[in-house]
Design an enzyme around this catalytic site. Sequence first.
Site, PDB file in Angstrom:
ATOM      1  N   ASP A   9       0.786  -1.241   0.000  1.00  0.00           N
ATOM      2  CA  ASP A   9       0.000   0.000   0.000  1.00  0.00           C
ATOM      3  C   ASP A   9       0.823   1.298   0.000  1.00  0.00           C
ATOM      4  O   ASP A   9       0.538   2.219   0.774  1.00  0.00           O
ATOM      5  CB  ASP A   9      -0.945   0.009   1.209  1.00  0.00           C
ATOM      6  CG  ASP A   9      -1.945  -1.133   1.184  1.00  0.00           C
ATOM      7  OD1 ASP A   9      -1.927  -1.929   0.237  1.00  0.00           O
ATOM      8  OD2 ASP A   9      -2.741  -1.236   2.140  1.00  0.00           O
ATOM      9  N   HIS A  76     -10.922   6.688   1.546  1.00  0.00           N
ATOM     10  CA  HIS A  76      -9.525   6.709   1.111  1.00  0.00           C
ATOM     11  C   HIS A  76      -9.334   5.663   0.026  1.00  0.00           C
ATOM     12  O   HIS A  76     -10.068   4.691  -0.050  1.00  0.00           O
ATOM     13  CB  HIS A  76      -8.582   6.432   2.290  1.00  0.00           C
ATOM     14  CG  HIS A  76      -8.800   5.087   2.923  1.00  0.00           C
ATOM     15  ND1 HIS A  76      -9.782   4.869   3.875  1.00  0.00           N
ATOM     16  CD2 HIS A  76      -8.198   3.880   2.721  1.00  0.00           C
ATOM     17  CE1 HIS A  76      -9.760   3.595   4.239  1.00  0.00           C
ATOM     18  NE2 HIS A  76      -8.814   2.964   3.541  1.00  0.00           N
ATOM     19  N   LYS A 101      -7.037  -4.804  -3.129  1.00  0.00           N
ATOM     20  CA  LYS A 101      -7.761  -5.360  -1.990  1.00  0.00           C
ATOM     21  C   LYS A 101      -8.758  -4.336  -1.472  1.00  0.00           C
ATOM     22  O   LYS A 101      -8.630  -3.146  -1.731  1.00  0.00           O
ATOM     23  CB  LYS A 101      -6.789  -5.784  -0.884  1.00  0.00           C
ATOM     24  CG  LYS A 101      -5.913  -4.678  -0.331  1.00  0.00           C
ATOM     25  CD  LYS A 101      -4.851  -5.248   0.607  1.00  0.00           C
ATOM     26  CE  LYS A 101      -3.960  -4.192   1.201  1.00  0.00           C
ATOM     27  NZ  LYS A 101      -4.614  -3.252   2.112  1.00  0.00           N
ATOM     28  N   CYS A 143      -1.772  -2.377   7.844  1.00  0.00           N
ATOM     29  CA  CYS A 143      -1.725  -3.345   6.740  1.00  0.00           C
ATOM     30  C   CYS A 143      -0.429  -4.146   6.700  1.00  0.00           C
ATOM     31  O   CYS A 143      -0.437  -5.322   6.318  1.00  0.00           O
ATOM     32  CB  CYS A 143      -1.979  -2.629   5.417  1.00  0.00           C
ATOM     33  SG  CYS A 143      -3.659  -1.933   5.336  1.00  0.00           S
TER      34      CYS A 143
END
Length: 198
Positions: A9, A76, A101, A143
């Site tokens: 990410d 977001h 994801k 994450c």
Amino acid sequence: MTRAILVVDVQNDFTEGGALGVQGGAAVAERISAYLAGHADDYDLVVASRDWHDADNDNGGHFAAEPDFVDTWPPHCVAGTPGAEYHPSFDTSTVDVHVRKGMGEPAYSVYEGHADDGRRITEVLAEHGITEVDVVGLATDYCVRQTALDAVEHGQHVRVFTDLVEGVHHERSAEVLAELAHAGAVIAQSPGTAPEVG
């Protein structure tokens, strides 16, 4: 060699100025790019993930008008928006597999994502015989944490590179690294990096 690196990410919304910006996120993007420039050939597979949330719903309760910043968040990384794109300092030229994801549901771990061809990333890793995984990216306490825990749960040997991650909360991130070490992950500097002094 059956090693993959999972770049978690590294997106505009998770770096400075983004919807959920992490201080130091842009610098992590640069360091990951520099690391991959010299080490991409050390891996059978370079995987990069992105949150890729739906614009027209709350993504399974993930988005909220009054978020608690624990289980609910402001919007977001909405699919197709600049915030969902990789940070410009992250050079994606070495990435073999792109993972999305959180499409309509909460998702923190790369292991919850799908490759561009629709396959679960677990299938892709299994197909390549991956037994060792290095985890880098954003954010340490969310994450990155869940990705590393899932990798351990899948029986992989896991390393988390402390110089290539950044967290939202400094104290919590330190606790998470300790948690990951307790779970069996190796917590270390990236190879070729001089250890920090002092």
